[in-house]
Design a protein around this motif. Structure first.
Motif, PDB file in Angstrom:
ATOM      1  N   ALA A 442       0.597  -0.678   0.271  1.00 53.22           N
ATOM      2  CA  ALA A 442      -0.229  -0.084   0.055  1.00 53.22           C
ATOM      3  C   ALA A 442       1.243   1.536  -0.202  1.00 53.22           C
ATOM      4  O   ALA A 442       0.699   1.826  -0.939  1.00 53.22           O
ATOM      5  N   VAL A 443       2.290   1.440   0.921  1.00 52.00           N
ATOM      6  CA  VAL A 443       3.278   2.610   0.549  1.00 52.00           C
ATOM      7  C   VAL A 443       3.509   2.775  -0.197  1.00 52.00           C
ATOM      8  O   VAL A 443       4.042   3.561  -0.859  1.00 52.00           O
ATOM      9  N   ALA A 444       3.984   1.459  -1.611  1.00 47.44           N
ATOM     10  CA  ALA A 444       4.705   1.382  -2.085  1.00 47.44           C
ATOM     11  C   ALA A 444       3.682   2.060  -3.121  1.00 47.44           C
ATOM     12  O   ALA A 444       3.963   3.410  -3.858  1.00 47.44           O
ATOM     13  N   LYS A 445       2.744   1.999  -3.425  1.00 46.68           N
ATOM     14  CA  LYS A 445       1.406   1.739  -4.769  1.00 46.68           C
ATOM     15  C   LYS A 445       1.414   3.552  -4.762  1.00 46.68           C
ATOM     16  O   LYS A 445       1.267   4.247  -5.373  1.00 46.68           O
ATOM     17  N   ALA A 446       1.264   3.733  -3.020  1.00 51.85           N
ATOM     18  CA  ALA A 446       0.995   5.269  -2.591  1.00 51.85           C
ATOM     19  C   ALA A 446       1.658   6.269  -3.205  1.00 51.85           C
ATOM     20  O   ALA A 446       1.946   7.391  -3.805  1.00 51.85           O
ATOM     21  N   HIS A 447       3.259   6.360  -2.803  1.00 55.45           N
ATOM     22  CA  HIS A 447       4.433   6.950  -3.140  1.00 55.45           C
ATOM     23  C   HIS A 447       4.567   6.769  -4.917  1.00 55.45           C
ATOM     24  O   HIS A 447       4.711   8.072  -5.669  1.00 55.45           O
ATOM     25  N   ARG A 448       4.055   5.724  -5.544  1.00 57.36           N
ATOM     26  CA  ARG A 448       4.284   5.626  -7.205  1.00 57.36           C
ATOM     27  C   ARG A 448       3.075   6.657  -7.276  1.00 57.36           C
ATOM     28  O   ARG A 448       3.512   7.733  -8.289  1.00 57.36           O
ATOM     29  N   LEU A 449       1.718   6.671  -7.264  1.00 57.87           N
ATOM     30  CA  LEU A 449       0.986   7.351  -7.364  1.00 57.87           C
ATOM     31  C   LEU A 449       0.606   8.896  -6.941  1.00 57.87           C
ATOM     32  O   LEU A 449      -0.223   9.467  -7.991  1.00 57.87           O
ATOM     33  N   THR A 450       1.212   9.296  -6.001  1.00 61.58           N
ATOM     34  CA  THR A 450       1.539  10.919  -5.799  1.00 61.58           C
ATOM     35  C   THR A 450       3.081  11.122  -6.776  1.00 61.58           C
ATOM     36  O   THR A 450       2.669  12.158  -6.998  1.00 61.58           O
ATOM     37  N   ALA A 451       3.749  10.106  -6.816  1.00 61.46           N
ATOM     38  CA  ALA A 451       4.617  10.833  -7.293  1.00 61.46           C
ATOM     39  C   ALA A 451       4.765  11.402  -9.202  1.00 61.46           C
ATOM     40  O   ALA A 451       4.807  12.481  -9.473  1.00 61.46           O
ATOM     41  N   LEU A 452       3.016  10.466  -9.744  1.00 63.71           N
ATOM     42  CA  LEU A 452       2.669  10.184 -11.001  1.00 63.71           C
ATOM     43  C   LEU A 452       2.035  11.782 -11.025  1.00 63.71           C
ATOM     44  O   LEU A 452       2.025  12.697 -11.641  1.00 63.71           O
ATOM     45  N   ALA A 453       1.271  12.015  -9.524  1.00 60.24           N
ATOM     46  CA  ALA A 453      -0.259  12.868  -9.789  1.00 60.24           C
ATOM     47  C   ALA A 453       1.074  14.157  -9.291  1.00 60.24           C
ATOM     48  O   ALA A 453      -0.143  15.179  -9.353  1.00 60.24           O
ATOM     49  N   ALA A 454       2.308  14.218  -9.156  1.00 56.66           N
ATOM     50  CA  ALA A 454       2.419  15.392  -8.658  1.00 56.66           C
ATOM     51  C   ALA A 454       3.065  16.119 -10.031  1.00 56.66           C
ATOM     52  O   ALA A 454       3.279  17.290  -9.737  1.00 56.66           O
ATOM     53  N   ILE A 455       3.468  16.049 -11.328  1.00 59.10           N
ATOM     54  CA  ILE A 455       3.987  16.193 -12.121  1.00 59.10           C
ATOM     55  C   ILE A 455       2.796  16.456 -13.076  1.00 59.10           C
ATOM     56  O   ILE A 455       2.118  16.612 -13.453  1.00 59.10           O
ATOM     57  N   PRO A 456       3.117  18.080 -13.650  1.00 58.51           N
ATOM     58  CA  PRO A 456       2.599  19.150 -14.066  1.00 58.51           C
ATOM     59  C   PRO A 456       1.681  18.461 -15.517  1.00 58.51           C
ATOM     60  O   PRO A 456       0.811  18.382 -16.313  1.00 58.51           O
ATOM     61  N   GLU A 457       2.869  18.025 -16.311  1.00 57.01           N
ATOM     62  CA  GLU A 457       2.689  17.730 -17.995  1.00 57.01           C
ATOM     63  C   GLU A 457       3.465  16.439 -17.866  1.00 57.01           C
ATOM     64  O   GLU A 457       5.006  15.987 -18.161  1.00 57.01           O
ATOM     65  N   LEU A 458       3.418  15.590 -17.918  1.00 57.69           N
ATOM     66  CA  LEU A 458       4.160  13.139 -18.345  1.00 57.69           C
ATOM     67  C   LEU A 458       3.252  13.255 -19.847  1.00 57.69           C
ATOM     68  O   LEU A 458       2.985  13.032 -20.396  1.00 57.69           O
ATOM     69  N   VAL A 459       4.325  13.008 -20.916  1.00 56.12           N
ATOM     70  CA  VAL A 459       4.206  12.436 -22.167  1.00 56.12           C
ATOM     71  C   VAL A 459       4.800  11.799 -22.133  1.00 56.12           C
ATOM     72  O   VAL A 459       6.096  11.424 -22.042  1.00 56.12           O
ATOM     73  N   ALA A 460       3.835  10.294 -22.441  1.00 57.33           N
ATOM     74  CA  ALA A 460       4.375   9.263 -22.768  1.00 57.33           C
ATOM     75  C   ALA A 460       3.778   8.269 -24.016  1.00 57.33           C
ATOM     76  O   ALA A 460       2.897   9.096 -24.566  1.00 57.33           O
ATOM     77  N   ALA A 461       4.811   7.405 -24.151  1.00 58.79           N
ATOM     78  CA  ALA A 461       4.143   6.812 -25.652  1.00 58.79           C
ATOM     79  C   ALA A 461       4.882   4.575 -25.736  1.00 58.79           C
ATOM     80  O   ALA A 461       5.631   4.624 -25.179  1.00 58.79           O
ATOM     81  N   ALA A 462       3.706   4.522 -26.098  1.00 59.46           N
ATOM     82  CA  ALA A 462       3.304   3.119 -26.707  1.00 59.46           C
ATOM     83  C   ALA A 462       3.748   2.712 -27.610  1.00 59.46           C
ATOM     84  O   ALA A 462       3.042   3.126 -28.657  1.00 59.46           O
ATOM     85  N   PRO A 463       4.402   1.601 -28.437  1.00 56.67           N
ATOM     86  CA  PRO A 463       4.267   1.282 -29.090  1.00 56.67           C
ATOM     87  C   PRO A 463       3.037  -0.161 -29.762  1.00 56.67           C
ATOM     88  O   PRO A 463       1.976  -0.093 -28.754  1.00 56.67           O
ATOM     89  N   ALA A 507      -3.901  21.524 -10.246  1.00 55.07           N
ATOM     90  CA  ALA A 507      -3.638  20.326  -9.437  1.00 55.07           C
ATOM     91  C   ALA A 507      -4.914  20.747  -8.094  1.00 55.07           C
ATOM     92  O   ALA A 507      -5.244  22.190  -7.267  1.00 55.07           O
ATOM     93  N   GLY A 508      -5.222  19.928  -7.742  1.00 54.47           N
ATOM     94  CA  GLY A 508      -6.434  19.777  -6.110  1.00 54.47           C
ATOM     95  C   GLY A 508      -5.381  19.821  -5.268  1.00 54.47           C
ATOM     96  O   GLY A 508      -4.170  19.019  -5.178  1.00 54.47           O
ATOM     97  N   PRO A 509      -6.369  19.266  -3.956  1.00 56.66           N
ATOM     98  CA  PRO A 509      -6.331  19.129  -3.075  1.00 56.66           C
ATOM     99  C   PRO A 509      -6.020  17.187  -2.584  1.00 56.66           C
ATOM    100  O   PRO A 509      -6.595  16.580  -3.908  1.00 56.66           O
ATOM    101  N   GLY A 510      -5.131  17.337  -1.882  1.00 60.65           N
ATOM    102  CA  GLY A 510      -4.953  15.402  -1.189  1.00 60.65           C
ATOM    103  C   GLY A 510      -3.958  14.865  -1.586  1.00 60.65           C
ATOM    104  O   GLY A 510      -3.179  15.689  -2.479  1.00 60.65           O
ATOM    105  N   PRO A 511      -3.067  14.284  -1.550  1.00 54.99           N
ATOM    106  CA  PRO A 511      -2.261  13.434  -2.491  1.00 54.99           C
ATOM    107  C   PRO A 511      -1.698  13.522  -3.486  1.00 54.99           C
ATOM    108  O   PRO A 511      -1.221  13.074  -3.729  1.00 54.99           O
ATOM    109  N   LEU A 512      -2.884  13.190  -4.412  1.00 57.52           N
ATOM    110  CA  LEU A 512      -2.619  13.088  -5.689  1.00 57.52           C
ATOM    111  C   LEU A 512      -3.614  14.358  -6.294  1.00 57.52           C
ATOM    112  O   LEU A 512      -3.760  14.119  -7.362  1.00 57.52           O
ATOM    113  N   PHE A 513      -3.875  15.099  -6.082  1.00 57.65           N
ATOM    114  CA  PHE A 513      -3.455  16.494  -6.650  1.00 57.65           C
ATOM    115  C   PHE A 513      -4.744  16.356  -7.119  1.00 57.65           C
ATOM    116  O   PHE A 513      -4.688  17.172  -8.078  1.00 57.65           O
TER     117      PHE A 513
END
Length: 569
Positions: A442-463, A507-513
């Motif tokens: 749960a802590v590991a997932k929370a850290h990953r989600l929080t880190a992603l939600a903190a990014i103002p903009e991210l562009v990713a590509a998948a084949p 960005a909004g409130p809470g750990p996931l912005f």
């Protein structure tokens, strides 16, 4: 839109039966209950357009004795299969022989049940072929006046099959070929000329389903989201698919057997389709539409995926509380209240936080110590035995764990676990280990989600699998734009256009912005798939340096131990 009796166009008919490859097969087994073993013989005939393309036949060592009554029925003895290959060796050869074909069997659920069990038991993926049951087809075509029995021997005699079935696999498969061809000749005058129409014809189809199949005619064969709408334009059902027309058409055929969905189709007046660039965009749009409309016929509308969070209360002696609405510093999300409560209990025990719900004054506490205090598991601030200053390190340890600044509570929980093991309290230690693993994940997932939600903009590509790219523009844990660059199209101009037209996300409130937990989780799973690449990001995407990354080896060992215990039990 088609009327009730309009004829489908040729491209809607699908694969003509004369061009369909069928693999007609039969199994002999040691009994009636499907399992990974127990097959004694496989026989199959591959046919197309009335012509035999090949045959497959082999005895199989079932890995168990053959009951006497089965020997008497089939004539297959233990001596005959003694040197025969086991199903683990025969199965890949049969799957290759039948690849891409429609499977046909007399009483198909029995035979396919054994094949599916064998695939599951020996690690082969079941290819999910179309299946035609000649018993079921015969019951739809022939009445009891036409035939006294639907057994293979009776139908073979009725249609004058060239092979007489004798409970041996290849001979029975050959007889079934003749029965199949005779049945297909009978359904032709009924308007069944394609594989899709045959699959449609086998089950009972309600008049509403048949009458409304034209609702899919305007939809493209592209990925997207579809919405069934009722008499008052209300949304009845929302779904997502990689092919809008094909998926929506399936609701009007016999392949749709769910009672609630048939009821929904009866109420539907039209189907709206929303084209999407790729599957990820379709999944995100489906989530948002479900949340906006709460369609009556989606199970997730009646049982929406609720997120739960663990937070520290705001009082002199904070405790952990399970809530629905997160605030800054919350731990989560959890899929159920019970899971959140379990994580809170483990964290409180490891950190020394109190678990009682009374409010305790920092000036003049007047409570009485509970049993946990007597056991040394609580400092009893309620009775004035522990000051707010002495209590603060426990609060700080929890805050630092959630914020990725330390793992003191986890280390303490592991120390308690080791003590139980040394005291030979193995069952209690195993339970604590599994509970600690839940908290670590749960802590590991929370850290990953929080880190992603903190990014103002991210562009990713998948084949896309065709030497092109699927793009996602993600802002604060939400999909802001999606698009594709097909093979041969320069990708970066597509990226620039997607970024320029992307939805504005603040960005909004809470750990996931402010991002919905389910949407952020879906994006995280997509981003961490093999082959996905980061094109650009406004700030680095990284997990906390002092988070739970170092616990990965411990988690893998815990998972292995749990699996071994399950096997042993």
């Amino acid at each position: 839109m088609h009327g009730a009796h309009d004829q489908l166009t040729f491209d809607e008919l699908g694969t003509p039966l004369r061009d369909t490859t069928f693999v007609v097969f039969d199994l002999e087994t040691t009994g009636t209950k499907p399992g990974p073993d127990g097959i004694t013989e496989i026989g199959a005939v591959k046919v197309r357009g009335g012509q035999v393309l090949g045959e497959f036949a082999t005895l199989v060592n079932p890995g168990m004795p053959i009951p006497p009554q089965i020997v008497a029925l089939t004539g297959i003895t233990g001596a005959m299969v003694y040197d025969a290959p086991p199903i683990a060796q025969v199965l890949p050869a049969f799957l290759e022989f039948a690849a891409g074909a429609v499977l046909v069997a007399h009483n198909a659920p029995f035979d396919t049940g054994f094949l599916r069990a064998a695939c599951a038991g020996y690690g082969y993926a079941w290819p999910k072929p179309a299946v035609v049951c000649t018993v079921r087809l015969a019951r739809r075509v022939l009445s009891r006046q036409d035939t006294p029995s639907y057994r293979l021997s009776a139908l073979a005699a009725l249609f004058g099959a060239k092979t007489t079935p004798n409970h041996r696999a290849l001979e029975d498969a050959r007889a079934t070929v003749d029965v199949l061809h005779a049945l297909l000749e009978l359904v032709g005058p009924l308007g069944v000329h394609s594989l899709e129409e045959l699959i449609d014809y086998l089950p009972e189809v309600t008049p509403e389903q048949r009458r409304k199949r034209g609702m899919a005619a305007h939809l493209p064969e592209l990925p997207g989201v579809y919405l069934f709408r009722g008499p008052n334009d209300e949304v009845l059902y929302v779904g997502t698919t990689s092919n809008l027309r094909r998926r929506v058409r399936s609701y009007f055929t016999g392949s749709e057997s769910r009672g609630r969905i048939r009821e929904m189709v009866g109420l539907a007046q039209r189907v709206d389709g929303i084209e999407c660039s790729h599957a990820l965009e379709a999944q995100i749009r489906e989530l948002r539409l479900l949340a906006a409309h709460r369609p009556a016929y989606n199970r997730r509308s009646k049982n929406p995926r609720k997120s739960w969070w663990v937070v520290l209360t705001d009082e002199a002696f904070p405790r952990l509380s399970v809530v629905r609405v997160p605030k800054d510093g919350a731990l989560g999300p959890f899929g159920s209240q019970a899971m959140a409560k379990l994580a809170a209990d483990v964290l409180a025990s490891a950190s020394g936080l109190r678990t009682c719900t009374q409010r305790i004054s920092a000036v003049a506490p007047s409570g009485r110590p509970c049993a946990l205090a007597e056991l040394g598991r609580c400092g009893a601030p309620c009775a004035g035995r522990q000051t707010a200053e002495a209590y603060f390190p426990s609060v700080q340890a929890v805050t630092q764990l959630i914020g990725g600044e330390g793992t003191v509570p986890l280390e303490e929980a592991r120390r308690q676990l080791d003590e139980l093991a040394r005291a030979q309290h193995y069952e209690q230690a195993a339970r604590r280990r599994d509970e600690l693993a839940i908290l670590v994940r749960a802590v590991a997932k929370a850290h990953r989600l929080t880190a992603l939600a903190a990014i103002p903009e991210l562009v990713a590509a998948a084949p896309d699998g065709k030497r092109g790219w699927e793009f996602a523009v993600i802002r604060h844990g939400r999909l802001a734009s999606a698009g594709v660059a097909r093979r041969g199209v320069p990708p970066m101009p597509v990226v620039d256009a997607l970024v320029a037209s992307a939805e504005t996300v603040t960005a909004g409130p809470g750990p996931l912005f402010g991002a919905p937990a389910e949407e952020a989780g879906l994006l995280l799973r997509w981003l961490t798939r093999p082959g996905v690449r980061l094109v650009r990001t406004a700030i680095p995407w990284a997990e906390p340096a002092r988070g739970v990354g170092g616990w990965q080896d411990w988690l893998e060992r815990a998972a292995t131990a749990t699996a071994l215990e399950q096997v042993a039990s």
